[in-house]
Write a protein that holds these residues in place. Sequence first.
Motif, short mmCIF file in Angstrom:
data_model
loop_
_atom_site.label_atom_id
_atom_site.label_comp_id
_atom_site.label_asym_id
_atom_site.label_seq_id
_atom_site.Cartn_x
_atom_site.Cartn_y
_atom_site.Cartn_z
N MET A 9 0.84 -1.16 0.00
CA MET A 9 0.00 0.00 0.00
C MET A 9 0.89 1.23 0.00
O MET A 9 1.95 1.24 0.59
N ARG A 10 0.39 2.27 -0.64
CA ARG A 10 1.13 3.52 -0.70
C ARG A 10 0.27 4.66 -0.16
O ARG A 10 -0.94 4.66 -0.31
N LEU A 11 0.93 5.61 0.45
CA LEU A 11 0.26 6.78 1.00
C LEU A 11 0.08 7.81 -0.11
O LEU A 11 1.07 8.29 -0.67
N LYS A 12 -1.17 8.13 -0.46
CA LYS A 12 -1.41 9.08 -1.55
C LYS A 12 -1.71 10.49 -1.06
O LYS A 12 -1.51 11.45 -1.79
N SER A 13 -2.20 10.64 0.16
CA SER A 13 -2.51 11.98 0.67
C SER A 13 -2.50 11.97 2.19
O SER A 13 -2.56 10.91 2.82
N LEU A 14 -2.43 13.16 2.74
CA LEU A 14 -2.48 13.35 4.19
C LEU A 14 -3.62 14.31 4.50
O LEU A 14 -3.72 15.37 3.88
N PRO A 15 -4.47 13.96 5.45
CA PRO A 15 -5.58 14.86 5.78
C PRO A 15 -5.09 16.12 6.50
O PRO A 15 -4.13 16.09 7.26
N VAL B 90 -4.89 7.52 9.22
CA VAL B 90 -5.53 8.22 8.11
C VAL B 90 -6.80 7.47 7.73
O VAL B 90 -7.00 6.33 8.13
N GLU B 91 -7.63 8.14 6.92
CA GLU B 91 -8.81 7.49 6.38
C GLU B 91 -8.38 6.58 5.22
O GLU B 91 -7.32 6.78 4.62
N LEU B 92 -9.21 5.64 4.89
CA LEU B 92 -8.94 4.72 3.79
C LEU B 92 -8.71 5.45 2.47
O LEU B 92 -7.91 5.02 1.65
N SER B 93 -9.34 6.58 2.28
CA SER B 93 -9.19 7.34 1.03
C SER B 93 -7.79 7.90 0.83
O SER B 93 -7.45 8.33 -0.27
N CYS B 94 -6.96 7.88 1.85
CA CYS B 94 -5.59 8.38 1.75
C CYS B 94 -4.60 7.33 1.28
O CYS B 94 -3.42 7.61 1.11
N ILE B 95 -5.09 6.12 1.02
CA ILE B 95 -4.24 4.99 0.67
C ILE B 95 -4.53 4.53 -0.76
O ILE B 95 -5.67 4.51 -1.20
N VAL B 96 -3.48 4.14 -1.46
CA VAL B 96 -3.59 3.52 -2.77
C VAL B 96 -3.15 2.07 -2.61
O VAL B 96 -2.08 1.81 -2.05
N PHE B 97 -3.97 1.16 -3.07
CA PHE B 97 -3.60 -0.25 -3.02
C PHE B 97 -2.79 -0.57 -4.27
O PHE B 97 -3.32 -0.49 -5.38
N SER B 98 -1.53 -0.87 -4.08
CA SER B 98 -0.67 -1.17 -5.23
C SER B 98 0.27 -2.31 -4.91
O SER B 98 0.52 -2.64 -3.81
#
Length: 62
Positions: free
Chosen positions: A1-7, A54-62
């Motif tokens: 998993m990769r971190l795509k954003s920070l709230p 973080v919320e799930l929306s901040c993660i990219v499944f890769s």
Amino acid sequence: MRLKSLPDWLLKDLPDGDVAALQRLLGTKVYVHSLDSHGYLWLGSEPDQQWFCVELSCIVFS
């Protein structure tokens, strides 16, 4: 998993050094340690380190 954003709420009151450390993790592989009862993923940059959530929306499944 990769971190795509920070709230924004995570960074709001942190010292500049901590914000910079979190921002360096954007786009990198993170380890998910747990999912709490509020739906937040607890993450870390190492397998044995629980550092922030973080919320799930901040993660990219890769």
